[in-house]
Design an enzyme around this catalytic site. Structure first.
Site, PDB file in Angstrom:
ATOM      1  N   GLY A  45     -36.897  55.067 -61.118  1.00 16.35           N
ATOM      2  CA  GLY A  45     -36.123  55.415 -62.144  1.00 16.35           C
ATOM      3  C   GLY A  45     -36.043  54.054 -63.043  1.00 16.35           C
ATOM      4  O   GLY A  45     -35.026  53.814 -63.525  1.00 16.35           O
ATOM      5  N   VAL A  87     -37.533  43.663 -67.522  1.00 19.57           N
ATOM      6  CA  VAL A  87     -37.665  42.442 -68.471  1.00 19.57           C
ATOM      7  C   VAL A  87     -38.488  42.841 -69.493  1.00 19.57           C
ATOM      8  O   VAL A  87     -38.907  41.921 -70.459  1.00 19.57           O
ATOM      9  CB  VAL A  87     -37.985  41.146 -67.770  1.00 19.57           C
ATOM     10  CG1 VAL A  87     -37.116  40.639 -67.079  1.00 19.57           C
ATOM     11  CG2 VAL A  87     -39.501  41.301 -66.884  1.00 19.57           C
ATOM     12  N   LYS A 143     -39.698  43.725 -85.113  1.00 19.14           N
ATOM     13  CA  LYS A 143     -40.959  42.759 -84.537  1.00 19.14           C
ATOM     14  C   LYS A 143     -42.086  43.026 -85.393  1.00 19.14           C
ATOM     15  O   LYS A 143     -42.684  44.179 -85.485  1.00 19.14           O
ATOM     16  CB  LYS A 143     -41.194  43.044 -83.079  1.00 19.14           C
ATOM     17  CG  LYS A 143     -42.551  42.249 -82.660  1.00 19.14           C
ATOM     18  CD  LYS A 143     -42.837  42.563 -81.234  1.00 19.14           C
ATOM     19  CE  LYS A 143     -44.215  41.711 -80.623  1.00 19.14           C
ATOM     20  NZ  LYS A 143     -44.523  42.138 -79.405  1.00 19.14           N
ATOM     21  N   PRO A 172     -50.488  40.003 -86.285  1.00 21.60           N
ATOM     22  CA  PRO A 172     -49.467  40.838 -86.849  1.00 21.60           C
ATOM     23  C   PRO A 172     -49.741  42.230 -86.467  1.00 21.60           C
ATOM     24  O   PRO A 172     -50.990  42.563 -86.160  1.00 21.60           O
ATOM     25  CB  PRO A 172     -49.841  40.462 -88.416  1.00 21.60           C
ATOM     26  CG  PRO A 172     -51.350  40.373 -88.435  1.00 21.60           C
ATOM     27  CD  PRO A 172     -51.405  39.363 -87.294  1.00 21.60           C
ATOM     28  N   VAL A 222     -36.356  56.548 -51.015  1.00 24.06           N
ATOM     29  CA  VAL A 222     -37.720  57.598 -50.500  1.00 24.06           C
ATOM     30  C   VAL A 222     -38.041  56.651 -49.175  1.00 24.06           C
ATOM     31  O   VAL A 222     -38.394  55.633 -49.302  1.00 24.06           O
ATOM     32  CB  VAL A 222     -38.852  57.436 -51.318  1.00 24.06           C
ATOM     33  CG1 VAL A 222     -40.046  58.205 -50.848  1.00 24.06           C
ATOM     34  CG2 VAL A 222     -38.494  58.323 -52.683  1.00 24.06           C
ATOM     35  N   LEU A 250     -45.712  49.875 -63.510  1.00 27.76           N
ATOM     36  CA  LEU A 250     -46.294  48.594 -62.589  1.00 27.76           C
ATOM     37  C   LEU A 250     -46.861  49.018 -61.313  1.00 27.76           C
ATOM     38  O   LEU A 250     -47.925  48.325 -60.789  1.00 27.76           O
ATOM     39  CB  LEU A 250     -44.930  47.668 -62.393  1.00 27.76           C
ATOM     40  CG  LEU A 250     -44.416  47.083 -63.529  1.00 27.76           C
ATOM     41  CD1 LEU A 250     -42.991  46.457 -63.137  1.00 27.76           C
ATOM     42  CD2 LEU A 250     -45.165  46.101 -64.059  1.00 27.76           C
ATOM     43  N   THR A 295     -47.962  44.599 -73.815  1.00 26.52           N
ATOM     44  CA  THR A 295     -48.839  45.842 -73.670  1.00 26.52           C
ATOM     45  C   THR A 295     -48.073  46.870 -72.474  1.00 26.52           C
ATOM     46  O   THR A 295     -48.745  47.936 -72.253  1.00 26.52           O
ATOM     47  CB  THR A 295     -50.254  45.357 -73.340  1.00 26.52           C
ATOM     48  OG1 THR A 295     -50.488  44.224 -72.418  1.00 26.52           O
ATOM     49  CG2 THR A 295     -50.792  45.051 -74.706  1.00 26.52           C
TER      50      THR A 295
HETATM   51  C1  LIG Z   1     -42.084  38.722 -66.127  1.00 23.97           C
HETATM   52  C2  LIG Z   1     -42.383  40.110 -66.848  1.00 23.97           C
HETATM   53  C3  LIG Z   1     -42.250  40.258 -68.107  1.00 23.97           C
HETATM   54  C4  LIG Z   1     -42.589  41.430 -68.845  1.00 23.97           C
HETATM   55  N1  LIG Z   1     -42.409  41.674 -70.039  1.00 23.97           N
HETATM   56  C5  LIG Z   1     -42.828  42.721 -70.915  1.00 23.97           C
HETATM   57  C6  LIG Z   1     -42.803  42.777 -72.436  1.00 23.97           C
HETATM   58  O1  LIG Z   1     -42.285  41.887 -73.006  1.00 23.97           O
HETATM   59  N2  LIG Z   1     -43.210  44.039 -72.771  1.00 23.97           N
HETATM   60  C7  LIG Z   1     -43.804  44.956 -71.981  1.00 23.97           C
HETATM   61  O2  LIG Z   1     -44.206  46.280 -72.595  1.00 23.97           O
HETATM   62  N3  LIG Z   1     -43.647  45.018 -70.546  1.00 23.97           N
HETATM   63  C8  LIG Z   1     -43.343  43.826 -70.166  1.00 23.97           C
HETATM   64  N4  LIG Z   1     -43.196  43.817 -68.671  1.00 23.97           N
HETATM   65  C9  LIG Z   1     -43.607  45.024 -67.931  1.00 23.97           C
HETATM   66  C10 LIG Z   1     -42.401  45.909 -67.892  1.00 23.97           C
HETATM   67  O3  LIG Z   1     -41.234  45.094 -67.378  1.00 23.97           O
HETATM   68  C11 LIG Z   1     -42.844  46.919 -66.884  1.00 23.97           C
HETATM   69  O4  LIG Z   1     -43.741  47.553 -67.455  1.00 23.97           O
HETATM   70  C12 LIG Z   1     -41.721  48.056 -67.076  1.00 23.97           C
HETATM   71  O5  LIG Z   1     -40.406  47.520 -66.766  1.00 23.97           O
HETATM   72  C13 LIG Z   1     -41.781  49.079 -66.283  1.00 23.97           C
HETATM   73  O6  LIG Z   1     -41.532  48.978 -64.914  1.00 23.97           O
HETATM   74  P1  LIG Z   1     -41.682  50.231 -63.847  1.00 23.97           P
HETATM   75  O7  LIG Z   1     -40.536  51.298 -64.311  1.00 23.97           O
HETATM   76  O8  LIG Z   1     -43.007  50.408 -63.586  1.00 23.97           O
HETATM   77  O9  LIG Z   1     -41.310  49.493 -62.427  1.00 23.97           O
HETATM   78  P2  LIG Z   1     -39.523  48.803 -61.997  1.00 23.97           P
HETATM   79  O10 LIG Z   1     -38.880  48.608 -63.131  1.00 23.97           O
HETATM   80  O11 LIG Z   1     -39.790  47.990 -60.999  1.00 23.97           O
HETATM   81  O12 LIG Z   1     -38.937  50.187 -61.412  1.00 23.97           O
HETATM   82  C14 LIG Z   1     -39.337  50.739 -60.171  1.00 23.97           C
HETATM   83  C15 LIG Z   1     -38.313  52.156 -59.786  1.00 23.97           C
HETATM   84  O13 LIG Z   1     -38.771  52.531 -58.543  1.00 23.97           O
HETATM   85  C16 LIG Z   1     -37.587  52.580 -57.811  1.00 23.97           C
HETATM   86  N5  LIG Z   1     -37.940  52.460 -56.371  1.00 23.97           N
HETATM   87  C17 LIG Z   1     -38.421  51.787 -55.700  1.00 23.97           C
HETATM   88  N6  LIG Z   1     -38.819  51.843 -54.503  1.00 23.97           N
HETATM   89  C18 LIG Z   1     -38.025  52.809 -54.156  1.00 23.97           C
HETATM   90  C19 LIG Z   1     -37.921  53.854 -53.185  1.00 23.97           C
HETATM   91  N7  LIG Z   1     -38.166  53.494 -51.824  1.00 23.97           N
HETATM   92  N8  LIG Z   1     -37.060  55.072 -53.271  1.00 23.97           N
HETATM   93  C20 LIG Z   1     -36.747  55.475 -54.562  1.00 23.97           C
HETATM   94  N9  LIG Z   1     -36.815  54.755 -55.753  1.00 23.97           N
HETATM   95  C21 LIG Z   1     -37.460  53.580 -55.544  1.00 23.97           C
HETATM   96  C22 LIG Z   1     -36.653  51.676 -58.217  1.00 23.97           C
HETATM   97  O14 LIG Z   1     -35.077  51.861 -57.740  1.00 23.97           O
HETATM   98  C23 LIG Z   1     -36.859  51.331 -59.778  1.00 23.97           C
HETATM   99  O15 LIG Z   1     -36.173  52.457 -60.243  1.00 23.97           O
HETATM  100  C24 LIG Z   1     -42.758  42.466 -68.067  1.00 23.97           C
HETATM  101  C25 LIG Z   1     -43.141  42.438 -66.673  1.00 23.97           C
HETATM  102  C26 LIG Z   1     -42.773  41.357 -66.056  1.00 23.97           C
HETATM  103  C27 LIG Z   1     -42.934  41.102 -64.679  1.00 23.97           C
END
Ligand SMILES: Cc1cc2nc3c(=O)[nH]c(=O)nc-3n(C[C@H](O)[C@H](O)[C@H](O)COP(=O)(O)OP(=O)(O)OC[C@H]3O[C@@H](n4cnc5c(N)ncnc54)[C@H](O)[C@@H]3O)c2cc1C
Length: 497
Positions: A12, A46, A77, A95, A184, A331, A342
């Site tokens: 989530g 983040v 932006k 840009p 999970v 991710l 991106t």
């Molecule tokens: C340093 C950094 C800077 C970034 N800056 C940018 C930016 O400027 N622009 C941009 O587009 N992107 C950026 N990103 C990428 C961006 O943060 C991610 O693409 C975005 O937050 C999506 O993350 P996510 O939902 O895939 O994973 P997460 O945010 O890690 O979410 C994972 C989810 O899975 C759940 N989960 C994990 N294990 C379990 C389990 N066992 N059971 C149930 N649930 C579970 C967690 O609770 C969470 O809800 C950056 C990333 C980093 C690391």
């Protein structure tokens, strides 16, 4: 052929809730969607800088710019400023817009190169409305279709990622997504190797026809359960670590992201209406954790107002983002450093592709192949674009900036650079997020110019060309007159809160 009547989304974070909101809006209502998230495992959260595609994404959910601004502490932006990348003391802007007005046969930059060769010409940046808006932190909102290339520009948002995920959650739940909180614990596979169901720590069993892995860096389904290989790009992109921290809000709101080159990587500054986001992305091979932290903290403009967060990552992507009946989005599918903002854009494209491919209510081997091919292309194109920023740098320090110059380039990037160097041509490849003018902005920003321009640019008499160039500058300057100050606009927008 597998029929889809149930979908389970694991995670989530931004990816999970964006997927839930979009699928609930665009898939037939007969498909039931459940999202399971842990309250014990945090989100990365983040991702604060976006590219303009985010606006098309939330607009397709029926959300207006105004609504998103109001709920996410957003700022405008118009591009990214790269400071000290080419060499110290130099900066340029990438840009969200075009450069100049070309002709149907010849792109603008060939005419500009011709004028440059013939004598003096104003910098390319002077011919981009997008650069001017970003540079001067002015806001212009195109409410009518662009009349020509000169007034073609777009904009994106800096926002609070957690608040944006909340907005997506609201939309998802309103449109029927079932929400389950739990960790999970395991997945049970069928004989075919497909996932049959998952089990949470409190004993809930969730069956689904299709599972969407949004579990973040853990990649619970694709990597941990289905053992899908990861394509490691650490030899192309040397950064593997990051810090992030917030500081107070700035008095003057920039309408651009800043990316400042540092000794073993780069530092971002992202303005929000309530705070400033800061981060340092660096290579642990060339700088210790302690030294990187010291360099980062000592360069912050204000006092930290949040806990410092630390990240480690391996740049790359899954070999197959869709395997069996599980698709990775976010991710869990891969990560490329956020230099060009991106990651969220790759989440959007994955969700839109998936929705198109399963809108008939089933999937097959062919569906997976199409999805995996497009996803691999998208990641590779973004990877190449990011590498370009490093290899054109003239920074002379030993260590990191020396090492990036000896990276062995992927052939796709080598070909693209070669084509530009020899003929000044920039080809947009299928599934490419960044178009010609984005590549041009980076080549120009690093003062990397072709050996020759297209000879058809010589067909225009020089005097006529110079008149046109002057006219274009005048037109951009006229458009800038009608732009508003970013800080003032944001203050006005917040009155309604
Ligand atoms: C340093 C950094 C800077 C970034 N800056 C940018 C930016 O400027 N622009 C941009 O587009 N992107 C950026 N990103 C990428 C961006 O943060 C991610 O693409 C975005 O937050 C999506 O993350 P996510 O939902 O895939 O994973 P997460 O945010 O890690 O979410 C994972 C989810 O899975 C759940 N989960 C994990 N294990 C379990 C389990 N066992 N059971 C149930 N649930 C579970 C967690 O609770 C969470 O809800 C950056 C990333 C980093 C690391």
């Amino acid at each position: 052929m597998t029929e889809i009547s149930t979908i389970a989304i694991v995670g989530g974070g931004t990816a999970g809730w964006m997927s839930a909101a979009y699928l609930a809006t665009h898939l037939p209502k007969t498909i039931s969607i459940t999202l399971i998230e842990s309250h014990n495992v945090g989100t990365v959260g983040v991702g604060e800088a976006t590219i303009p595609t985010i606006r098309r994404f939330y607009q397709s959910l029926g959300l207006s710019d105004e609504h998103v601004f109001k709920h996410t502490d957003a700022t405008f932006k118009y591009g990214i400023e790269f400071i000290d990348w080419y060499r110290e003391g130099h900066s340029f802007i990438h840009p969200f817009g075009l450069f100049g007005q070309g002709t149907p046969e010849v792109d603008f930059h060939h005419y500009w190169l011709r004028a440059k060769k013939a004598g003096s010409v104003e910098p390319l940046a002077q011919f981009s409305l997008g650069v001017q808006l970003a540079q001067h932190s002015k806001v212009l909102i195109a409410d009518t279709p662009a009349q020509n290339q000169l007034d073609t520009f777009d904009w994106a948002l800096h926002f609070d990622a957690a608040k944006f995920a909340n907005l997506m959650q609201q939309v998802g739940i309103e449109r029927g997504v079932k929400h389950l909180v739990g960790d999970v614990k395991s997945f049970t596979l069928e004989h075919s190797g497909a996932i049959d169901h998952l089990v949470t720590n409190d004993g809930n069993v969730i069956n689904a026809d299709l599972f969407i892995d949004c579990s973040g860096f853990q990649s619970l389904l694709l990597q941990k359960t289905l053992q899908v290989d990861y394509v490691d790009w650490s030899s192309f992109l040397l950064c593997d670590s990051a810090f992030a921290v917030q500081t107070g809000k700035s008095q003057t709101m920039l309408a651009r992201t800043q990316a400042r080159a540092k000794s073993a990587g780069w530092q971002w500054t992202i303005p929000l209406t309530t705070r400033t986001g800061n981060g340092y992305v660096y290579s642990s091979q060339f700088q210790s954790h302690e030294d990187a932290l010291q360099e980062f903290v000592s360069s912050l403009a204000g006092k930290p107002t949040s806990q410092l967060r630390t990240f480690r990552f391996t740049p790359g992507r899954l070999k197959e983002a869709w395997h069996s009946n599980a698709v990775a989005i976010g991710l869990s599918s891969g990560f490329l450093e956020p230099l060009e903002s991106t990651s969220i854009a790759l989440i959007e494209t994955a969700i839109v592709k998936l929705t198109q491919l399963i809108s008939t209510g089933h999937f097959s081997e062919d569906t997976r192949t199409k999805f995996n091919y497009a996803t691999a292309c998208e990641y590779e194109r973004v990877r190449d674009f990011i590498i370009l920023h490093y290899i054109l740098s003239k920074r002379s320090e030993r260590g990191f900036w020396h090492a990036v110059k000896s990276i062995e380039l992927p052939s796709s990037l080598r070909d693209k650079i070669e084509q530009f160097k020899k003929q000044g041509q920039i080809e947009t490849l299928p599934w490419e997020i960044f178009g010609k003018d984005s590549w041009l902005a980076i080549f120009d920003g690093f003062e990397y110019y072709p050996e020759r321009y297209q000879s058809r640019a010589d067909n225009m008499p020089l005097e006529y060309l110079n008149q046109h160039l002057a006219f274009m500058q005048q037109q951009i300057s006229n458009l800038m007159q009608s732009a508003h100050d970013h800080t003032v606009i944001l203050e006005r927008m917040s009155y309604g809160r």
